[in-house]
Motif scaffolding. Structure first.
Motif, PDB file in Angstrom:
ATOM      1  N   MET A  77     -28.420 -29.121  -1.987  1.00  0.00           N
ATOM      2  CA  MET A  77     -27.908 -30.286  -1.269  1.00  0.00           C
ATOM      3  C   MET A  77     -28.422 -31.605  -1.830  1.00  0.00           C
ATOM      4  O   MET A  77     -27.673 -32.576  -1.920  1.00  0.00           O
ATOM      5  N   LEU A  78     -29.694 -31.670  -2.189  1.00  0.00           N
ATOM      6  CA  LEU A  78     -30.288 -32.949  -2.547  1.00  0.00           C
ATOM      7  C   LEU A  78     -30.374 -33.193  -4.054  1.00  0.00           C
ATOM      8  O   LEU A  78     -30.373 -34.343  -4.482  1.00  0.00           O
ATOM      9  N   VAL A  79     -30.449 -32.140  -4.843  1.00  0.00           N
ATOM     10  CA  VAL A  79     -30.603 -32.333  -6.276  1.00  0.00           C
ATOM     11  C   VAL A  79     -29.282 -32.107  -7.010  1.00  0.00           C
ATOM     12  O   VAL A  79     -28.803 -32.975  -7.730  1.00  0.00           O
ATOM     13  N   LEU A  80     -28.685 -30.939  -6.817  1.00  0.00           N
ATOM     14  CA  LEU A  80     -27.499 -30.586  -7.592  1.00  0.00           C
ATOM     15  C   LEU A  80     -26.223 -31.257  -7.094  1.00  0.00           C
ATOM     16  O   LEU A  80     -25.303 -31.487  -7.882  1.00  0.00           O
ATOM     17  N   ASP A  81     -26.139 -31.565  -5.815  1.00  0.00           N
ATOM     18  CA  ASP A  81     -24.909 -32.157  -5.272  1.00  0.00           C
ATOM     19  C   ASP A  81     -24.968 -33.671  -5.116  1.00  0.00           C
ATOM     20  O   ASP A  81     -24.127 -34.255  -4.450  1.00  0.00           O
ATOM     21  N   GLY A  82     -25.958 -34.330  -5.677  1.00  0.00           N
ATOM     22  CA  GLY A  82     -25.956 -35.785  -5.705  1.00  0.00           C
ATOM     23  C   GLY A  82     -26.794 -36.479  -4.661  1.00  0.00           C
ATOM     24  O   GLY A  82     -26.766 -37.700  -4.561  1.00  0.00           O
ATOM     25  N   GLY A  83     -27.523 -35.768  -3.849  1.00  0.00           N
ATOM     26  CA  GLY A  83     -28.443 -36.408  -2.914  1.00  0.00           C
ATOM     27  C   GLY A  83     -27.851 -36.703  -1.549  1.00  0.00           C
ATOM     28  O   GLY A  83     -26.709 -36.378  -1.242  1.00  0.00           O
ATOM     29  N   VAL A  84     -28.654 -37.359  -0.735  1.00  0.00           N
ATOM     30  CA  VAL A  84     -28.322 -37.625   0.655  1.00  0.00           C
ATOM     31  C   VAL A  84     -27.096 -38.516   0.790  1.00  0.00           C
ATOM     32  O   VAL A  84     -26.306 -38.370   1.723  1.00  0.00           O
ATOM     33  N   SER A  85     -26.907 -39.433  -0.137  1.00  0.00           N
ATOM     34  CA  SER A  85     -25.783 -40.379  -0.037  1.00  0.00           C
ATOM     35  C   SER A  85     -24.429 -39.680  -0.105  1.00  0.00           C
ATOM     36  O   SER A  85     -23.431 -40.219   0.367  1.00  0.00           O
ATOM     37  N   LYS A  86     -24.372 -38.479  -0.654  1.00  0.00           N
ATOM     38  CA  LYS A  86     -23.099 -37.743  -0.765  1.00  0.00           C
ATOM     39  C   LYS A  86     -22.784 -36.921   0.498  1.00  0.00           C
ATOM     40  O   LYS A  86     -21.685 -36.434   0.655  1.00  0.00           O
ATOM     41  N   ILE A  87     -23.773 -36.727   1.355  1.00  0.00           N
ATOM     42  CA  ILE A  87     -23.581 -35.862   2.514  1.00  0.00           C
ATOM     43  C   ILE A  87     -22.870 -36.644   3.617  1.00  0.00           C
ATOM     44  O   ILE A  87     -23.325 -37.696   4.040  1.00  0.00           O
ATOM     45  N   GLY A  88     -21.754 -36.109   4.058  1.00  0.00           N
ATOM     46  CA  GLY A  88     -20.966 -36.723   5.120  1.00  0.00           C
ATOM     47  C   GLY A  88     -20.062 -35.674   5.744  1.00  0.00           C
ATOM     48  O   GLY A  88     -20.178 -34.471   5.466  1.00  0.00           O
ATOM     49  N   PHE A  89     -19.149 -36.116   6.585  1.00  0.00           N
ATOM     50  CA  PHE A  89     -18.245 -35.197   7.274  1.00  0.00           C
ATOM     51  C   PHE A  89     -17.421 -34.378   6.278  1.00  0.00           C
ATOM     52  O   PHE A  89     -17.300 -33.162   6.407  1.00  0.00           O
ATOM     53  N   ALA A  90     -16.875 -35.029   5.267  1.00  0.00           N
ATOM     54  CA  ALA A  90     -16.045 -34.340   4.271  1.00  0.00           C
ATOM     55  C   ALA A  90     -16.873 -33.332   3.472  1.00  0.00           C
ATOM     56  O   ALA A  90     -16.391 -32.244   3.133  1.00  0.00           O
ATOM     57  N   PHE A  91     -18.123 -33.699   3.181  1.00  0.00           N
ATOM     58  CA  PHE A  91     -19.009 -32.792   2.440  1.00  0.00           C
ATOM     59  C   PHE A  91     -19.253 -31.515   3.237  1.00  0.00           C
ATOM     60  O   PHE A  91     -19.158 -30.412   2.716  1.00  0.00           O
ATOM     61  N   VAL A  92     -19.561 -31.681   4.524  1.00  0.00           N
ATOM     62  CA  VAL A  92     -19.801 -30.516   5.390  1.00  0.00           C
ATOM     63  C   VAL A  92     -18.522 -29.695   5.549  1.00  0.00           C
ATOM     64  O   VAL A  92     -18.549 -28.463   5.514  1.00  0.00           O
ATOM     65  N   ALA A  93     -17.394 -30.366   5.703  1.00  0.00           N
ATOM     66  CA  ALA A  93     -16.116 -29.664   5.839  1.00  0.00           C
ATOM     67  C   ALA A  93     -15.833 -28.824   4.598  1.00  0.00           C
ATOM     68  O   ALA A  93     -15.378 -27.674   4.694  1.00  0.00           O
ATOM     69  N   GLY A  94     -16.106 -29.373   3.425  1.00  0.00           N
ATOM     70  CA  GLY A  94     -15.910 -28.620   2.188  1.00  0.00           C
ATOM     71  C   GLY A  94     -16.853 -27.443   2.078  1.00  0.00           C
ATOM     72  O   GLY A  94     -16.473 -26.368   1.614  1.00  0.00           O
TER      73      GLY A  94
END
Length: 163
Positions: A77-94
């Motif tokens: 979640m934090l290293v490979l997927d771009g960090g906290v700034s990328k986490i949102g509703f769409a990220f969780v939905a995906g």
């Protein structure tokens, strides 16, 4: 001769937790631990189970599994997927569109809640002195754990990104 010394160190269960010690004047004697009770045929059936051993074993095994699940979760979640700034509703939905990630998060939720609840059960047993206090604390804790696990499981499996 050695058994005479040992017999002097055994404290009856009535006095084991009073802080009175052995009466020798040594302050360290106040921390004498009650000897283990042997199981006999007269031991009540409810105390013949290995629940405490199984709970101990669960804590060790779930702890090891949780280390891998949580470190993997943080790494992904934090290293490979771009960090906290990328986490949102769409990220969780995906993420939760995949049964793999639903299973990962579900396993993390269940193990973390059971592990934490079992640890708190041990703390309550150690520090709550009255039986009624222990009963109420463990009942409240169990209800909170069941509620959290059921609600979390419901959210994971019924998450709808089209809201």
């Amino acid at each position: 001769m050695a058994s005479d010394t040992t017999d002097q160190l055994v404290v009856p269960s009535v006095h084991a937790h009073t802080g009175q010690g052995l009466g020798t004047g040594n302050p360290a004697d106040a921390f004498v631990v009650e000897p283990a009770r042997a199981r006999t045929k007269r031991t009540p059936r409810r105390t013949r189970t290995n629940f405490e051993m199984l709970a101990w074993l669960f804590m060790r095994l779930s702890g090891v599994v949780l280390v891998f699940l949580i470190l993997g979760h943080l790494l992904i979640m934090l290293v490979l997927d771009g960090g906290v700034s990328k986490i949102g509703f769409a990220f969780v939905a995906g993420r939760w569109a995949s049964p793999f990630w639903q299973g990962w998060d579900l396993l993390m939720l269940w193990l973390a809640m059971l592990h934490g609840t079992n640890g708190m059960r041990t703390v309550i047993n150690d520090y709550a002195e009255k039986d009624s206090t222990r009963l109420w604390l463990k009942t409240l804790m169990g209800a909170a754990a069941v509620f959290t696990v059921l609600l979390g499981t419901l959210v994971i499996f019924t998450f709808d990104p089209n809201i």
